[in-house]
Design a protein around this motif. Structure first.
Motif, short mmCIF file in Angstrom:
data_model
loop_
_atom_site.label_atom_id
_atom_site.label_comp_id
_atom_site.label_asym_id
_atom_site.label_seq_id
_atom_site.Cartn_x
_atom_site.Cartn_y
_atom_site.Cartn_z
N TYR A 157 13.66 -69.24 -20.74
CA TYR A 157 12.73 -69.01 -20.04
C TYR A 157 11.40 -69.95 -20.28
O TYR A 157 11.02 -70.29 -19.19
CB TYR A 157 12.11 -67.62 -20.67
CG TYR A 157 10.67 -67.23 -19.88
CD1 TYR A 157 11.01 -66.70 -18.81
CD2 TYR A 157 9.61 -67.26 -20.64
CE1 TYR A 157 9.47 -66.17 -18.02
CE2 TYR A 157 8.46 -66.85 -19.94
CZ TYR A 157 8.40 -66.50 -18.93
OH TYR A 157 7.09 -66.10 -18.21
N GLY A 158 11.31 -70.52 -21.26
CA GLY A 158 10.11 -71.68 -21.27
C GLY A 158 10.35 -72.97 -20.55
O GLY A 158 9.43 -73.52 -20.08
N ILE A 178 6.20 -73.39 -33.99
CA ILE A 178 6.28 -71.91 -33.90
C ILE A 178 7.61 -71.50 -33.76
O ILE A 178 8.00 -70.22 -34.25
CB ILE A 178 5.71 -71.49 -32.31
CG1 ILE A 178 3.95 -71.75 -32.33
CG2 ILE A 178 6.13 -70.13 -31.82
CD1 ILE A 178 3.28 -70.96 -33.51
N PHE A 179 8.58 -71.99 -32.93
CA PHE A 179 10.11 -71.41 -32.66
C PHE A 179 10.95 -71.76 -33.84
O PHE A 179 11.72 -70.86 -34.05
CB PHE A 179 10.58 -72.14 -31.49
CG PHE A 179 10.06 -71.61 -30.31
CD1 PHE A 179 10.80 -70.70 -29.56
CD2 PHE A 179 8.86 -71.80 -29.79
CE1 PHE A 179 10.36 -69.92 -28.57
CE2 PHE A 179 8.39 -71.35 -28.59
CZ PHE A 179 9.40 -70.27 -27.83
N SER A 271 -3.64 -64.49 -36.54
CA SER A 271 -2.59 -64.69 -37.24
C SER A 271 -1.32 -63.73 -36.79
O SER A 271 -0.96 -62.99 -37.41
CB SER A 271 -2.75 -64.38 -38.79
OG SER A 271 -3.38 -65.39 -39.04
N PRO A 272 -1.05 -63.70 -35.25
CA PRO A 272 -0.16 -62.74 -35.00
C PRO A 272 1.25 -63.03 -35.47
O PRO A 272 1.72 -63.84 -35.48
CB PRO A 272 -0.35 -62.97 -33.23
CG PRO A 272 -0.82 -64.50 -33.19
CD PRO A 272 -1.63 -64.67 -34.43
N ASP A 277 9.34 -60.98 -28.28
CA ASP A 277 8.46 -60.43 -26.99
C ASP A 277 6.99 -61.42 -27.01
O ASP A 277 6.74 -61.61 -25.84
CB ASP A 277 7.88 -59.36 -27.44
CG ASP A 277 9.12 -57.96 -27.35
OD1 ASP A 277 9.93 -58.17 -26.45
OD2 ASP A 277 8.90 -57.04 -27.82
N ASN A 278 6.71 -61.95 -27.97
CA ASN A 278 5.36 -62.95 -27.64
C ASN A 278 5.39 -64.27 -28.12
O ASN A 278 4.42 -64.82 -28.16
CB ASN A 278 4.26 -62.03 -28.42
CG ASN A 278 4.34 -62.40 -30.09
OD1 ASN A 278 5.49 -62.75 -30.50
ND2 ASN A 278 3.40 -61.92 -30.90
N VAL A 279 6.77 -64.82 -28.49
CA VAL A 279 6.66 -66.19 -29.05
C VAL A 279 6.14 -67.28 -28.06
O VAL A 279 5.50 -68.01 -28.34
CB VAL A 279 8.17 -66.37 -29.29
CG1 VAL A 279 9.25 -66.30 -28.13
CG2 VAL A 279 8.17 -67.76 -30.16
#
Length: 368
Positions: A157-158, A178-179, A271-272, A277-279
């Motif tokens: 998707y990204g 992040i990933f 700090s989520p 769903d939100n990455v």
């Protein structure tokens, strides 16, 4: 003479502070009461203490460690958890979904209730899976299809949405930051779940049948032998410090300076917790923070030393498809010492339905 027995003449149960954490762990991993009683004996002096099924049930009731029946879930109450699981593992069957709910959602529910939910809310998926071929461990290379597809869709998707450009050094660093930890966390969850789930019994397999972790740590209970070589952990730690120190740059996801600044930005973002769903949202928010300071000398120097992705035209080096070698179809039991090449009767053919893993089957004659 002191009475070693309890006041009722029975061997007393071990102290709660000794057995409660162990029981909680077993319950969380989906062990039955009978299995817990058996495994628990390895953690206390059986000459001084004893835990029966009745005592275990009483303690679980006192501590609120409820079974599927005790949790009293309904189709409505399990809905949000099932939808979260389906978002990550869109092809997961009821057997594996039940284990995912136990290990990751902390919900104990019967397969029958899962099937009822699926037949009620996802009838199209149920109908589609009636004719879907089974993906089994007997199909080489296919056993992780149901796991990987959901994450591939998230990653793809990204790219397709233009959110991530791997040729941009800053975006690449944010992506790694992040990933990679998120994907590693998901892999750890999968390994934890897989290692504590007993596969379906298969009469065609001669390997020990049970939870992989139980077989690994208690091989003698499965008519097996432990051939592992015991190595002193302090020696391993010493060798690691010499030849693979944890702070070596090769083990860093991103440069330390970048990681420190990213940590500060993540605090600003609240700090989520990163989920499927939100990455990409977390990635985009962090990227915006870095883009706001991209002209700073420290960031410019950091990006300047980042090596570009190795490429050959439009393709990454080594990305060309390798030639496919035609091999004979894999037949379970066709290894050394088998009757490979000898035609078997239909009665002797393997039944894929008896295989252990990833059966994509939502149908249940009683529920349809």
């Amino acid at each position: 003479m002191l009475n070693a027995l309890g006041k009722n003449g029975r061997v007393p149960a071990p102290p709660d502070d000794l057995i409660r954490p162990i029981i909680e762990d077993f319950v969380a991993k989906g062990y039955s009461n009978t299995e817990i009683v058996s495994r628990l004996r390895k953690h206390y002096d059986t000459d001084a203490y004893n835990v029966s099924i009745d005592i275990l049930k009483k303690r679980r009731s006192q501590w609120g460690l409820k079974s599927a029946r005790g949790q009293a879930h309904t189709i409505a109450s399990i809905g949000p958890a099932i939808e979260r699981v389906r978002a990550r593992f869109p092809k997961q069957g009821s057997h594996d979904m039940r284990q995912t709910l136990i290990h990751e959602e902390k919900i104990t529910v019967s397969r029958k209730l899962i099937l009822r939910y699926m037949n009620l809310h996802h009838q199209a998926d149920v109908q589609a899976r009636k004719t879907m071929p089974l993906v089994t461990q007997s199909d080489p290379g296919s056993e992780n299809n149901g796991i990987a597809n959901g994450f591939e869709d998230i990653l793809e998707y990204g790219f397709t949405a233009g959110i991530y450009n791997p040729d941009d050094a800053l975006e690449r660093l944010v992506f790694h930051y992040i990933f990679i930890p998120w994907l590693q966390h998901e892999l750890d969850l999968f390994a934890e779940r897989f290692n504590h789930v007993k596969p379906r019994h298969n009469i065609h397999k001669i390997l020990p049948h049970g939870r992989p972790n139980d077989i690994f740590y208690h091989a003698e209970e499965y008519d097996s032998c432990d051939f592992s070589v015991k190595v002193d952990h302090s020696s391993l730690d010493a060798m690691r410090q010499i030849y693979a120190p944890p702070d070596h740059p090769v083990f860093l996801l991103v440069p330390q300076e970048f990681s420190q600044q990213a940590s500060l930005f993540m605090v600003e973002l609240g700090s989520p917790p990163v989920t499927g769903d939100n990455v990409w949202n977390v990635y985009a928010d962090l990227l915006m923070r870095f883009q706001s300071i991209e002209r700073d000398e420290g960031i410019r120097k950091l990006l300047a030393v980042q090596l570009p992705l190795p490429g050959d035209g439009d393709n990454l080096i080594g990305s060309k498809d390798l030639p496919i070698v035609d091999l004979l179809p894999f037949v379970e039991g066709s290894g050394p010492g088998s009757d490979m090449g000898i035609e078997k009767s239909s009665d002797e053919e393997l039944d894929d339905a008896e295989s252990d893993f990833y059966e994509f089957d939502w149908t249940d004659d009683e529920l349809l």
